[in-house]
Scaffold this motif. Structure first.
Motif, mmCIF file in Angstrom:
data_model
loop_
_atom_site.group_PDB
_atom_site.id
_atom_site.type_symbol
_atom_site.label_atom_id
_atom_site.label_comp_id
_atom_site.label_asym_id
_atom_site.label_seq_id
_atom_site.Cartn_x
_atom_site.Cartn_y
_atom_site.Cartn_z
ATOM 1 N N THR A 240 0.813 -1.207 0.000
ATOM 2 C CA THR A 240 0.000 0.000 0.000
ATOM 3 C C THR A 240 0.851 1.264 0.000
ATOM 4 O O THR A 240 0.363 2.322 -0.333
ATOM 5 N N PHE A 241 2.127 1.148 0.392
ATOM 6 C CA PHE A 241 3.037 2.283 0.326
ATOM 7 C C PHE A 241 4.478 1.786 0.325
ATOM 8 O O PHE A 241 4.776 0.676 0.745
ATOM 9 N N SER A 242 5.370 2.657 -0.176
ATOM 10 C CA SER A 242 6.805 2.369 -0.169
ATOM 11 C C SER A 242 7.506 3.525 0.517
ATOM 12 O O SER A 242 7.062 4.673 0.433
ATOM 13 N N VAL A 243 8.618 3.229 1.187
ATOM 14 C CA VAL A 243 9.350 4.245 1.936
ATOM 15 C C VAL A 243 10.792 4.318 1.447
ATOM 16 O O VAL A 243 11.452 3.294 1.305
ATOM 17 N N LEU A 244 11.256 5.547 1.181
ATOM 18 C CA LEU A 244 12.667 5.798 0.909
ATOM 19 C C LEU A 244 13.207 6.540 2.124
ATOM 20 O O LEU A 244 12.851 7.691 2.366
ATOM 21 N N GLY A 245 14.038 5.882 2.904
ATOM 22 C CA GLY A 245 14.528 6.423 4.168
ATOM 23 C C GLY A 245 15.463 7.607 4.011
ATOM 24 O O GLY A 245 15.965 7.905 2.922
ATOM 25 N N ALA A 246 15.738 8.264 5.140
ATOM 26 C CA ALA A 246 16.559 9.470 5.156
ATOM 27 C C ALA A 246 17.993 9.213 4.715
ATOM 28 O O ALA A 246 18.659 10.119 4.225
ATOM 29 N N GLU B 66 1.188 4.607 -2.716
ATOM 30 C CA GLU B 66 1.711 5.789 -2.053
ATOM 31 C C GLU B 66 3.205 5.643 -1.801
ATOM 32 O O GLU B 66 3.704 4.558 -1.519
ATOM 33 N N LEU B 67 3.916 6.747 -1.905
ATOM 34 C CA LEU B 67 5.361 6.777 -1.732
ATOM 35 C C LEU B 67 5.695 7.796 -0.650
ATOM 36 O O LEU B 67 5.215 8.927 -0.680
ATOM 37 N N GLY C 299 15.548 12.998 -9.925
ATOM 38 C CA GLY C 299 14.804 12.374 -11.005
ATOM 39 C C GLY C 299 13.324 12.662 -10.843
ATOM 40 O O GLY C 299 12.885 13.192 -9.824
ATOM 41 N N ASP C 300 12.547 12.313 -11.848
ATOM 42 C CA ASP C 300 11.111 12.554 -11.827
ATOM 43 C C ASP C 300 10.393 11.480 -11.016
ATOM 44 O O ASP C 300 10.814 10.325 -10.996
ATOM 45 N N ILE C 301 9.290 11.880 -10.368
ATOM 46 C CA ILE C 301 8.505 10.958 -9.543
ATOM 47 C C ILE C 301 7.071 10.954 -10.043
ATOM 48 O O ILE C 301 6.456 12.015 -10.171
ATOM 49 N N THR C 302 6.556 9.765 -10.326
ATOM 50 C CA THR C 302 5.159 9.578 -10.698
ATOM 51 C C THR C 302 4.585 8.522 -9.760
ATOM 52 O O THR C 302 5.118 7.418 -9.680
ATOM 53 N N CYS C 303 3.525 8.875 -9.027
ATOM 54 C CA CYS C 303 2.943 7.929 -8.074
ATOM 55 C C CYS C 303 1.501 8.321 -7.774
ATOM 56 O O CYS C 303 1.060 9.409 -8.138
ATOM 57 N N ALA C 304 0.786 7.424 -7.097
ATOM 58 C CA ALA C 304 -0.593 7.710 -6.716
ATOM 59 C C ALA C 304 -0.630 8.771 -5.617
ATOM 60 O O ALA C 304 -1.392 9.720 -5.680
ATOM 61 N N GLY C 305 0.202 8.602 -4.605
ATOM 62 C CA GLY C 305 0.258 9.543 -3.493
ATOM 63 C C GLY C 305 1.687 9.720 -3.041
ATOM 64 O O GLY C 305 2.464 8.771 -3.037
ATOM 65 N N LEU C 306 2.053 10.940 -2.669
ATOM 66 C CA LEU C 306 3.419 11.239 -2.236
ATOM 67 C C LEU C 306 3.381 11.971 -0.906
ATOM 68 O O LEU C 306 2.625 12.931 -0.734
ATOM 69 N N VAL C 307 4.202 11.502 0.032
ATOM 70 C CA VAL C 307 4.415 12.194 1.303
ATOM 71 C C VAL C 307 5.907 12.457 1.387
ATOM 72 O O VAL C 307 6.713 11.530 1.330
ATOM 73 N N ILE D 78 13.899 16.754 -3.413
ATOM 74 C CA ILE D 78 13.551 16.165 -4.698
ATOM 75 C C ILE D 78 13.947 17.150 -5.779
ATOM 76 O O ILE D 78 13.509 18.302 -5.766
ATOM 77 N N HIS D 79 14.801 16.697 -6.711
ATOM 78 C CA HIS D 79 15.222 17.515 -7.847
ATOM 79 C C HIS D 79 14.684 16.836 -9.095
ATOM 80 O O HIS D 79 15.345 15.972 -9.668
ATOM 81 N N GLY D 80 13.471 17.201 -9.484
ATOM 82 C CA GLY D 80 12.803 16.605 -10.629
ATOM 83 C C GLY D 80 11.320 16.896 -10.565
ATOM 84 O O GLY D 80 10.818 17.453 -9.592
ATOM 85 N N ALA D 81 10.609 16.513 -11.605
ATOM 86 C CA ALA D 81 9.166 16.747 -11.689
ATOM 87 C C ALA D 81 8.411 15.752 -10.814
ATOM 88 O O ALA D 81 8.840 14.622 -10.626
ATOM 89 N N ILE D 82 7.265 16.203 -10.288
ATOM 90 C CA ILE D 82 6.403 15.354 -9.467
ATOM 91 C C ILE D 82 5.028 15.321 -10.116
ATOM 92 O O ILE D 82 4.457 16.373 -10.427
ATOM 93 N N ARG D 83 4.506 14.095 -10.304
ATOM 94 C CA ARG D 83 3.136 13.894 -10.793
ATOM 95 C C ARG D 83 2.475 12.880 -9.880
ATOM 96 O O ARG D 83 2.983 11.778 -9.709
ATOM 97 N N ALA D 84 1.339 13.283 -9.291
ATOM 98 C CA ALA D 84 0.644 12.399 -8.357
ATOM 99 C C ALA D 84 -0.813 12.816 -8.250
ATOM 100 O O ALA D 84 -1.179 13.940 -8.612
ATOM 101 N N GLN D 85 -1.633 11.910 -7.729
ATOM 102 C CA GLN D 85 -3.018 12.255 -7.446
ATOM 103 C C GLN D 85 -3.098 13.108 -6.194
ATOM 104 O O GLN D 85 -3.845 14.074 -6.138
ATOM 105 N N THR D 86 -2.307 12.748 -5.167
ATOM 106 C CA THR D 86 -2.264 13.512 -3.924
ATOM 107 C C THR D 86 -0.809 13.661 -3.499
ATOM 108 O O THR D 86 0.016 12.791 -3.778
#
Length: 118
Positions: free
Chosen positions: A5-11, A24-25, A33-41, A48-56
């Motif tokens: 249901t979600f993935s985590v990229l740690g500090a 969700e990410l 790089g660019d990020i495309t996902c359903a939800g981003l937190v 983040i150095h790149g474009a972001i596309r998400a529903q939320t």
């Protein structure tokens, strides 16, 4: 096997390259790089150095790049440098945005625009 249901990229993680997630990410590290996902937190110390596309999305760190999000929350610790397209927008007092704000996402009509409703 159930899909996550979600993935985590740690500090402590730095990623160079585009990221695509169907769920969700949560990002606390650094992404170039660019990020495309359903939800981003995004965490406060994240960059983040790149474009972001998400529903939320809930952005709390640094973003350098264009943002296209249906429902967007920008918290007071966020530092954004880039144009922002949104359907619903909440900005906390203290957030910094250097770019244009545009209401209304264009419908996905070309091969280069991902379908955010999927």
């Amino acid at each position: 096997m159930a899909t996550p249901t979600f993935s985590v990229l740690g500090a402590d993680l730095a990623v160079k390259g585009d990221i695509t997630a169907s769920a969700e990410l949560h990002i606390d590290g650094h992404v170039e790089g660019d990020i495309t996902c359903a939800g981003l937190v995004q965490g406060e110390a994240s960059a983040i150095h790149g474009a972001i596309r998400a529903q939320t999305a809930r952005l709390a760190g640094t973003v350098r790049g264009g943002i296209e999000v249906g429902q967007l929350v920008i918290v007071k610790t966020a530092r954004i440098c880039g144009d922002v397209k949104y359907d619903v927008l909440t900005i906390e007092q203290g957030a910094h945005i250097d770019g244009r704000l545009s209401h209304g996402l264009e419908p996905a009509t070309s091969d280069t625009t991902p379908d955010l409703a999927s």
